[in-house]
Design an enzyme around this catalytic site. Structure first.
Site, PDB file in Angstrom:
ATOM      1  N   ASP A  15     -65.109 -39.442  27.568  1.00 32.55           N
ATOM      2  CA  ASP A  15     -64.595 -39.812  28.882  1.00 32.55           C
ATOM      3  C   ASP A  15     -64.865 -38.717  29.921  1.00 32.55           C
ATOM      4  OD1 ASP A  15     -63.502 -42.006  27.453  1.00 32.55           O
ATOM      5  OD2 ASP A  15     -61.651 -40.909  27.082  1.00 32.55           O
ATOM      6  N   GLU A 187     -63.068 -51.004  32.520  1.00 30.58           N
ATOM      7  CA  GLU A 187     -62.232 -49.793  32.538  1.00 30.58           C
ATOM      8  C   GLU A 187     -63.030 -48.638  33.113  1.00 30.58           C
ATOM      9  OE1 GLU A 187     -61.256 -49.494  28.411  1.00 30.58           O
ATOM     10  OE2 GLU A 187     -63.260 -48.860  27.831  1.00 30.58           O
TER      11      GLU A 187
HETATM   12  C1  6LW Z   1     -60.331 -44.512  27.462  1.00 24.93           C
HETATM   13  C2  6LW Z   1     -60.906 -45.820  27.771  1.00 24.93           C
HETATM   14  C3  6LW Z   1     -61.349 -46.290  26.461  1.00 24.93           C
HETATM   15  O1  6LW Z   1     -59.174 -44.306  28.185  1.00 24.93           O
HETATM   16  O2  6LW Z   1     -61.059 -45.379  25.498  1.00 24.93           O
HETATM   17  O3  6LW Z   1     -61.608 -48.193  25.206  1.00 24.93           O
HETATM   18  C4  6LW Z   1     -60.026 -44.644  25.997  1.00 24.93           C
HETATM   19  N1  6LW Z   1     -61.700 -47.466  26.247  1.00 24.93           N
HETATM   20  O4  6LW Z   1     -61.877 -45.774  28.769  1.00 24.93           O
HETATM   21  C5  6LW Z   1     -59.862 -43.354  25.291  1.00 24.93           C
HETATM   22  O5  6LW Z   1     -61.030 -42.567  25.324  1.00 24.93           O
END
Ligand code: 6LW
Length: 520
Positions: A15, A187
């Site tokens: 991330d 996301e």
């Molecule tokens: C992060 C998100 C993700 O917050 O994984 O599944 C999470 N998606 O973007 C943790 O790295």
């Protein structure tokens, strides 16, 4: 011109978020249940990254106690505005949704100290912050759709932040559900303004194999956002599970001082089949603009193992990039403990540490005496030299950790009812422990050298008492430990570990040295 090696941060650095101040770039990644949290790196050329601190380095900032593995600190966003560094992030407790949430921290010096959190009235994860050129500030993030049309549909919301009170104000705008129909997990949103147009970058497909990056643009910050017809604009999912790099997504953009554009993304490097023991790592991707849209890795369309950076100097890899080999000394920024500061159970001594045993174990979501580093190489020897006068049931040694439920220990124990010391290899798999091998050491408290030798997915566990040569106590298949098998978001950590396994104790073990030696 320098060829930069990808990943720029090997090991569990997912991330990534990046910003630039003058000539310097700053980057932060997620750290989940590990402490200190949110390492911050600086680079003046995108190639060589030096760790300068952590955003979370006081337990008074955030309480991680009891938070199970792969909860904790998710997906931060780092920005700089008017002399202040801003970081927004989420503290997640997967067992207790009333705990944690989205917060803001600020600092004038990125190396710290960072402020205590200000909590935001917003649910969901992956918050980001955008400073518009009219002085207004906008926070955005993702959450499960309030009125879903399909399973795991998420929605990206945008809402104004009052920078004085650090509170969200005004109406909320839901602006994006992902580019593709029925897509899951839109996301990791980030907003930018380029040449008067607002751009929304977002991941979709989930952070694993189907991960992807999509982009949309609008004339107003609150939308409507129109997706690029080429979406997703970066993904490796069509390359199949044998690709050298997989799960590419979660991008953040930065413009260098010379006007070139770059993205940092997360990706995995599977080996031994589709297994990502090293976790989700940070990669660099060049970006160009065509027809008012960003093009990722122009002409190539994928993450490459080397990237040409026109302004990069000579390669000066930082210690956190895992290319430093040898003894990991107490002042090394790679050390991490679980949930609370290592100072609560460890004190530096010489090249190593004194470790105060405590009752808690690696199976508890607490702070056992565990001090580890990320596994950053598929082929590496990690050696711990330990010395301790142990009582029955007490143990000290090495641990390869995925989570409370999945880890491997190679430990010296006080023996069975005091009948002599031995080295024991234990695999805790889906919460169930089995002993893989044992080696008797006889009485005494002389130093014992323990080695975890990873050669791809073969993790050999060797012990070496004084005078004797190394003996293989067990070999573990690393495929049992990676997050593809176990679930969760993290790569493996390897560390020194000590515990009295539930008993009151005053035992202090000495870790004389800890070596991390990759073969490459
Ligand atoms: C992060 C998100 C993700 O917050 O994984 O599944 C999470 N998606 O973007 C943790 O790295």
């Amino acid at each position: 011109m320098t060829l930069v090696r990808n990943p720029v941060l090997p090991g569990c650095y997912p991330d990534p978020t990046i910003c630039r101040v003058g000539q310097d770039f700053y980057l932060v990644t997620s750290t989940f249940e590990y402490f200190p949290g949110l390492p911050i790196f600086r680079s003046d050329d995108l190639a060589s990254w030096q760790q300068i601190g952590h955003v979370v380095d006081r337990s008074s900032q955030l309480d991680l106690d009891g938070i199970a593995s792969s909860g904790g600190l998710y997906a931060p966003t780092l920005r700089h505005h008017d002399g202040t560094f801003w970081l927004v992030c989420t503290l997640v407790d997967q067992q207790d949704s009333t705990r944690g949430g989205n917060f803001v921290m600020t600092a004038t010096d990125p190396a710290g100290p960072w402020s205590d959190p200000t909590w935001l009235d917003a649910d969901g994860i992956d918050p980001s912050i955008f400073f518009d050129d009219d002085g207004r500030v906008w926070v955005h993030g993702t959450r499960l759709a309030r009125d879903p049309q399909w399973h795991d549909q998420t929605e990206i919301w945008v809402r104004e932040l009052d920078p004085g009170t650090l509170q969200l104000v005004g109406p909320e705008h839901v602006v994006w559900n992902g580019a593709l129909r029925d897509v899951v997990w839109a996301e990791a949103p980030h907003l930018y303004k380029v040449d008067g147009t607002y751009y929304l970058l977002a991941a979709e497909g989930g952070t694993e194999f189907h991960h992807a990056v999509s982009v949309a643009r609008a004339d107003s910050v609150t939308g409507p956002y129109v997706g690029n017809k080429g979406n997703p604009v970066l993904t490796h999912r069509h390359l199949g599970r044998r690709s050298d790099v997989a799960a590419v997504g979660h991008a953040d953009l930065v413009e260098a001082a010379d006007g070139t554009w770059w993205a940092v993304v997360l990706g995995t490097r599977p080996y031994g089949g589709y297994h990502d023991n090293l976790g989700r790592e940070t990669f660099l991707v060049p970006v160009a603009w065509e027809d008012g849209w960003p093009v990722f890795a122009p002409g190539v369309g994928r993450v490459t193992s080397e990237v040409e950076v026109p302004f990069a100097g000579q390669w000066r890899p930082g210690v956190a990039q895992g290319r430093a080999s040898g003894t990991v000394r107490p002042d090394d920024p790679r050390w991490t403990s679980l949930r609370r500061p290592a100072a609560e159970f460890a004190s530096a001594r010489g090249d190593g540490w004194d470790l105060r045993l405590g009752p808690s174990t690696l199976s508890d979501p607490l702070t056992p005496a565990f001090l580890g580093v990320r596994q950053q190489h598929a082929e590496v020897d990690v050696r711990a030299t330990v010395r301790a006068a142990l009582r029955a049931e007490e143990e000290v040694g090495l641990a390869v950790r995925q989570s409370e439920d999945d880890h491997v220990r190679l430990v010296v124990t006080g023996g069975d009812g005091g009948s002599g010391r031995k080295v024991v290899a234990v695999h805790r798999r889906r919460g169930v422990e089995s002993t893989l091998g044992e080696l008797s050491l006889g009485q005494g408290d002389d130093a014992v050298e323990l080695t975890m030798r990873a050669r791809g997915q073969d993790y050999s566990l060797l012990a070496h008492g004084s005078g004797a040569g190394p003996v293989t106590v067990a070999v573990v298949d690393g495929r049992a430990l990676d997050s593809v098998t176990t679930g969760g978001f993290v790569g493996l950590w390897i560390g020194a570990y000590a515990s009295s396994n539930g008993r009151p104790t005053r035992t202090i073990a000495h870790l004389e040295r800890f070596d991390y030696v990759p073969t490459e």
